[in-house]
Scaffold this active site. Structure first.
Site, PDB file in Angstrom:
ATOM      1  N   ARG A   1       4.978  34.922  -7.384  1.00 10.33           N
ATOM      2  CA  ARG A   1       4.108  35.884  -6.690  1.00 10.33           C
ATOM      3  C   ARG A   1       4.444  37.286  -7.145  1.00 10.33           C
ATOM      4  NH1 ARG A   1       5.054  33.728  -0.426  1.00 10.33           N
ATOM      5  NH2 ARG A   1       4.431  31.582  -0.817  1.00 10.33           N
ATOM      6  N   GLY A   2       3.406  38.033  -7.499  1.00 14.77           N
ATOM      7  CA  GLY A   2       3.616  39.420  -7.897  1.00 14.77           C
ATOM      8  C   GLY A   2       4.534  39.496  -9.109  1.00 14.77           C
TER       9      GLY A   2
ATOM     10  N   CYS B   1       0.803  -1.212   0.000  1.00 13.53           N
ATOM     11  CA  CYS B   1       0.000   0.000   0.000  1.00 13.53           C
ATOM     12  C   CYS B   1       0.838   1.264   0.000  1.00 13.53           C
ATOM     13  CB  CYS B   1      -0.919   0.008   1.213  1.00 13.53           C
ATOM     14  SG  CYS B   1      -1.484   1.628   1.703  1.00 13.53           S
TER      15      CYS B   1
ATOM     16  N   ARG C   1       7.774  38.345  -9.057  1.00 13.76           N
ATOM     17  CA  ARG C   1       8.960  37.503  -8.912  1.00 13.76           C
ATOM     18  C   ARG C   1       8.650  36.010  -9.013  1.00 13.76           C
ATOM     19  NH1 ARG C   1      10.913  36.481  -2.843  1.00 13.76           N
ATOM     20  NH2 ARG C   1      11.319  34.519  -3.897  1.00 13.76           N
TER      21      ARG C   1
ATOM     22  N   PHE D   1       7.469  29.958  -5.861  1.00  9.91           N
ATOM     23  CA  PHE D   1       7.308  31.308  -5.331  1.00  9.91           C
ATOM     24  C   PHE D   1       6.924  32.324  -6.409  1.00  9.91           C
ATOM     25  CE2 PHE D   1      10.025  29.178  -2.214  1.00  9.91           C
ATOM     26  CZ  PHE D   1       9.295  29.423  -1.061  1.00  9.91           C
TER      27      PHE D   1
END
Lengths: 265, 265
Positions: free
Chosen positions: B246-247, B106, B249, B244
């Site tokens: 974001r905005g 499993c 960057r 990352f």
């Protein structure tokens, strides 16, 4: 409001005030997949888009390679069940390939069903009382402690606390692992878990709630959100649940009697 | 630097500039638990505190009730293996209780080992090129789309995109479920996944990377962090990995040749 959210009453504490407000929380529902009438696995999900979820899950698991492998699909939304029929050739091929077929015992086994039965019988009666300011103080300390999170953003943290301080602190890439480390550490060092409380950086799902409650943990505090199912279980189990504990605010979802807040003083 | 992080070279894009810098990422390692010399399960974890993890996991699974159930513990750190010996009585009791014993098939089965073998053989050769500005534009749209997240904070989102737009968007309480819904939707609507790219709100672990790469997805963009193991696999598979986002960057961890950025123009 999306159908995968529900409104519930919570207590919001902010600075010196607390008020009972209506808030939206995410729904969490078990969805059981049956392949050729045989129970295959139970997933915990939002309850939305379950047909896509079933097909995608089976594709990811390698059981179906293309849409042509599927003969029929039936969804019972209310009951949270999906039935998919694939050609026997697909199943046989898969079985021959062996190695990583998921058995029904596996998915179901990980946490959900039998725990639910066994737990609802014995709610936690820990009677400690903790100041809301102490919770926020330890939450801040908890965030400061999380060095790996700060440098990489890639981990979850979990801490065991009593009324005064943080006793154990662990990090891992998974929410469950971080909690398991705390439980293992407590067991190995003969630290009583019952009646203590937890800080976690992750969302509070039913699985996290159940894992903690099984060990007798009476309160869980997160800087993140709980699901509706986790809140329901917390109420049944008499576990205090706090979410969005950040800065000077927090949401109390259940067991508020364990928390003394400024406005009650 | 914690031993559960490692330094790697990445390309950081910020506004109009991009530079190669050293950054720290979280380590992700397989850890295989053996109970009474029998392989039990493989967990993906940080590689730290594995002894506590092993004890806590087995306690959470109900296999051990107290520390007295454990006869001995041995850890092979380098190999990522743990051996725990419990009294036969504990195992027998557990087997009698039946129902939710995890089989070794499993845990291992869910994703890790055989996929690793099968995948490393055939790296993705999708040759699309996408503008970094377009990635950030769609990332913003992706965040705006996530209504449930905004109202509850309790979900993950995943979207399938091409060079121009978002094609499919799904949310769920779990990162894996959201991706499975996207895969299922694409399969059911005969939308070719190969050579497309993914936006995800969650961290990029090896399991998410493998699940996506198996479907031929050539780029994964997250507003969150990847693990070291996921980056290694992405390099081997020729998958472009961005974190990352974001905005204005983003961090480029692998496959930078698929992204045209301002400073190359």
């Amino acid at each position: 409001m999306s159908s995968s959210t529900e409104k519930i009453e919570i207590i919001r504490l902010q600075g010196e005030t607390c008020e009972t407000i209506e808030d939206e929380v995410t729904v969490e529902k078990p969805f059981t997949i049956h392949v050729n009438e045989e129970e295959f696995i139970t997933l915990l999900c939002s309850g939305e888009g379950v047909e896509h979820l079933m097909v995608g899950f089976l594709a990811s698991e390698g059981l179906i390679g293309s849409i042509e492998d599927i003969l029929s699909i039936r969804i019972e939304h209310e009951e949270g069940r999906g039935y998919i029929e694939v050609s026997e050739g697909v199943l046989t091929k898969k079985k021959a390939h062996g190695k990583r077929t998921l058995t029904s015992g596996c998915g179901k086994g990980t946490v959900f069903y039998d725990v639910l039965d066994s737990l609802t019988a014995k709610p936690l009666n820990a009677s400690f009382k903790i100041d809301s300011g102490k919770i926020l103080e330890l939450s801040k300390q908890f965030n400061d402690e999380s060095v790996v999170f700060k440098t990489t953003g890639g981990v979850h943290a979990c801490a065991l606390c009593d009324e005064r301080e943080m006793l154990l602190f662990h990090e891992d890439i998974g929410r469950h692992n971080a909690l398991d480390k705390v439980i293992g550490n407590a067991l190995q060092n003969k630290l009583k878990i019952q009646g203590k409380w937890l800080l976690t950086s992750g969302r509070i799902s039913s699985e996290i709630l159940i894992k903690a409650a099984k060990q007798g943990i009476a309160m869980i505090v997160s800087r993140s959100a709980p699901t509706k199912l986790a809140i329901q279980l917390a109420e049944q189990m008499n576990v205090t649940m706090v979410g969005f504990a950040r800065g000077k605010r927090m949401n109390i979802y259940s067991g508020a009697e364990r928390i003394s807040c400024p406005c009650k003083e």
